[in-house]
Write an enzyme that holds these catalytic residues in place. Structure first.
Site, PDB file in Angstrom:
ATOM      1  N   HIS A 220     -19.733   8.065  -1.313  1.00 44.53           N
ATOM      2  CA  HIS A 220     -20.865   7.782  -0.429  1.00 44.53           C
ATOM      3  C   HIS A 220     -21.729   9.017  -0.214  1.00 44.53           C
ATOM      4  CE1 HIS A 220     -17.689   9.018   2.579  1.00 44.53           C
ATOM      5  NE2 HIS A 220     -18.704   9.668   3.127  1.00 44.53           N
TER       6      HIS A 220
ATOM      7  N   HIS B 257     -24.225  14.899   3.892  1.00 45.19           N
ATOM      8  CA  HIS B 257     -23.142  15.294   2.979  1.00 45.19           C
ATOM      9  C   HIS B 257     -23.029  14.291   1.843  1.00 45.19           C
ATOM     10  CE1 HIS B 257     -20.933  12.451   5.662  1.00 45.19           C
ATOM     11  NE2 HIS B 257     -20.183  12.205   4.613  1.00 45.19           N
TER      12      HIS B 257
ATOM     13  N   GLU C   5     -17.701  16.326   1.027  1.00 44.62           N
ATOM     14  CA  GLU C   5     -16.472  15.694   1.516  1.00 44.62           C
ATOM     15  C   GLU C   5     -15.669  15.249   0.298  1.00 44.62           C
ATOM     16  OE1 GLU C   5     -17.358  12.213   3.869  1.00 44.62           O
ATOM     17  OE2 GLU C   5     -15.254  11.701   4.185  1.00 44.62           O
TER      18      GLU C   5
END
Ligand SMILES: C[C@@H](C(=O)O)C(=O)SCCNC(=O)CCNC(=O)[C@H](O)C(C)(C)COP(=O)(O)OP(=O)(O)OC[C@H]1O[C@@H](n2cnc3c(N)ncnc32)[C@H](O)[C@@H]1OP(=O)(O)O
Ligand SMILES: [Co+2]
Length: 139
Positions: A8, A81, A132
């Site tokens: 994502h 992010h 991440e």
């Protein structure tokens, strides 16, 4: 350790409903989940499904939210992010450290909004992009 698929893209926003509506209106990205609170992560989250990945809309939840400072600097919100899947989160963390990157916090993986363990790598180590890494979920 190799990174896997993009899971994502995180987008911080001061108004998560408005941002969801914008993506639906402009891009037809209307497969959005209901907004859910994640008090332990300090964020409200809404996922918007698109063809080959997801947008993770993030609004701060509470005074200690990791997104607060970002929104102070970017009051209208912005790209926050990106998240890649990895086969083994502990091996990924150790590899990041061995390669000289700064894993944020204690480095102990914690459960993210997808229900699997995650870590974050400091943006200073990735040319200004917060990354991440998450354990590969069941697809
Ligand atoms: C729902 C969950 C999930 O997917 O499961 C999530 O994603 S939760 C997503 C929210 N959670 C997180 O972000 C957790 C990890 N984040 C953190 O620990 C923090 O937000 C840091 C990334 C360490 C930033 O720390 P802090 O907020 O105290 O900000 P700071 O202003 O001191 O930032 C230090 C430097 O990093 C830069 N910086 C801060 N946030 C950034 C971002 N998102 N992207 C790119 N650069 C960023 C600042 O501009 C600054 O650069 P200069 O030094 O050059 O001025
Ligand atoms: Co995320």
């Amino acid at each position: 350790m190799r990174i896997g698929r993009l899971n994502h893209i995180g987008i911080a926003t001061p108004d998560i409903e408005a941002t969801r509506d914008t993506y639906a209106a402009l891009y037809g990205a209307d497969a959005a989940t209901p907004v859910k609170d994640f008090p332990k992560l300090g964020v409200k989250v809404c996922f918007v499904s698109i063809e080959n990945t997801e947008l993770e809309l993030l609004q701060p939840l509470g005074p200690d939210s990791p997104v607060n400072k970002f929104l102070e600097k970017n009051p209208k919100g912005g790209q926050h992010h990106m998240c890649f899947e990895v086969d083994d989160i502990i091996a990924a963390r150790d590899a990041m450290r061995e390669r000289g990157a700064t894993v944020l916090g204690t480095g102990v993986p914690y459960i993210g909004a997808h229900g699997v363990p995650v870590i974050f790598v400091h943006p200073k180590d990735t040319h200004g992009v917060l990354v991440e890494l998450m354990a590969k979920p069941e697809h």
